[in-house]
Design a protein around this motif. Structure first.
Motif, PDB file in Angstrom:
ATOM      1  N   ILE A 177       0.788  -1.225  -0.009  1.00  7.77           N
ATOM      2  CA  ILE A 177      -0.010   0.021  -0.076  1.00  7.77           C
ATOM      3  C   ILE A 177       0.974   1.294  -0.025  1.00  7.77           C
ATOM      4  CG2 ILE A 177      -1.700   1.359   1.391  1.00  7.77           C
ATOM      5  CD1 ILE A 177      -2.679  -1.507   2.347  1.00  7.77           C
ATOM      6  N   ALA A 178       1.952   1.208   0.708  1.00  6.53           N
ATOM      7  CA  ALA A 178       3.044   2.313   0.763  1.00  6.53           C
ATOM      8  C   ALA A 178       3.580   2.672  -0.636  1.00  6.53           C
ATOM      9  CB  ALA A 178       4.064   2.250   2.103  1.00  6.53           C
ATOM     10  N   ASP A 179       3.706   1.280  -1.371  1.00  6.61           N
ATOM     11  CA  ASP A 179       4.591   1.220  -2.727  1.00  6.61           C
ATOM     12  C   ASP A 179       3.222   2.067  -3.728  1.00  6.61           C
ATOM     13  OD1 ASP A 179       5.256   0.906  -5.190  1.00  6.61           O
ATOM     14  OD2 ASP A 179       4.810  -1.092  -5.216  1.00  6.61           O
ATOM     15  N   ALA A 180       2.028   1.934  -3.436  1.00  3.20           N
ATOM     16  CA  ALA A 180       1.088   2.380  -4.201  1.00  3.20           C
ATOM     17  C   ALA A 180       1.105   3.890  -3.989  1.00  3.20           C
ATOM     18  CB  ALA A 180      -0.204   1.707  -4.055  1.00  3.20           C
ATOM     19  N   MET A 181       1.002   4.338  -2.730  1.00  3.52           N
ATOM     20  CA  MET A 181       0.910   5.853  -2.328  1.00  3.52           C
ATOM     21  C   MET A 181       1.865   6.771  -2.733  1.00  3.52           C
ATOM     22  SD  MET A 181      -0.656   5.245   1.060  1.00  3.52           S
ATOM     23  CE  MET A 181      -1.164   6.921   1.723  1.00  3.52           C
ATOM     24  N   LEU A 182       3.232   6.186  -2.692  1.00  2.00           N
ATOM     25  CA  LEU A 182       4.467   6.967  -2.923  1.00  2.00           C
ATOM     26  C   LEU A 182       5.194   6.626  -4.554  1.00  2.00           C
ATOM     27  CD1 LEU A 182       6.277   6.400   0.648  1.00  2.00           C
ATOM     28  CD2 LEU A 182       5.070   8.385  -0.302  1.00  2.00           C
ATOM     29  N   SER A 183       5.378   7.779  -4.909  1.00  2.00           N
ATOM     30  CA  SER A 183       6.165   7.665  -6.111  1.00  2.00           C
ATOM     31  C   SER A 183       7.426   7.238  -6.105  1.00  2.00           C
ATOM     32  CB  SER A 183       5.776   8.810  -7.007  1.00  2.00           C
ATOM     33  OG  SER A 183       6.473  10.073  -6.708  1.00  2.00           O
ATOM     34  N   GLY A 184       8.400   7.682  -5.138  1.00  5.20           N
ATOM     35  CA  GLY A 184       9.540   7.362  -4.888  1.00  5.20           C
ATOM     36  C   GLY A 184      10.036   6.245  -4.419  1.00  5.20           C
TER      37      GLY A 184
END
Length: 112
Positions: free
Chosen positions: A77-84
């Motif tokens: 989910i953090a991967d989906a939220m952050l582009s970096g």
């Protein structure tokens, strides 16, 4: 307050190093590692208790191993939220979450 800031910065450094060291995890820079630590903290505080409650029967059946799946889902989910920050697949998210948990636990014991 100083201990909190120290733990926060150490966790950001650990996250940055792990994302560059572990296969399948990628991070753009240290600023993104700081954002990742903040996002993971918020997700762990808000979403994780809900997921643990919903997954309680499965957690009992798997003798607690389902909690690893919940941790990996939080990383995805953090991967989906952050582009970096990106994780290639679920297994790499699982590896990243397990190693991050172990290393931050060790750091917490040393700092405290």
């Amino acid at each position: 307050m100083v201990g909190f800031i120290l733990k926060f910065l150490l966790t950001a450094v650990i996250t940055y190093v792990l994302a560059n060291f572990l296969p399948g995890a990628h991070i753009a820079g240290f600023g993104d590692a700081i954002l990742l630590v903040i996002v993971l903290a918020v997700l762990n505080a808000v979403l994780k208790p809900i997921l643990k409650l919903l997954g309680f029967p499965i957690t009992v059946l798997t003798l607690g191993l389902f909690l690893l799946v919940i941790n990996a889902a939080i990383v995805m989910i953090a991967d989906a939220m952050l582009s970096g920050f990106s994780v290639d697949n679920f297994l790499y998210a699982l590896l990243f979450s397990v190693v991050l948990s172990v290393v931050t636990s060790i750091v917490d014991m040393v700092v405290d």
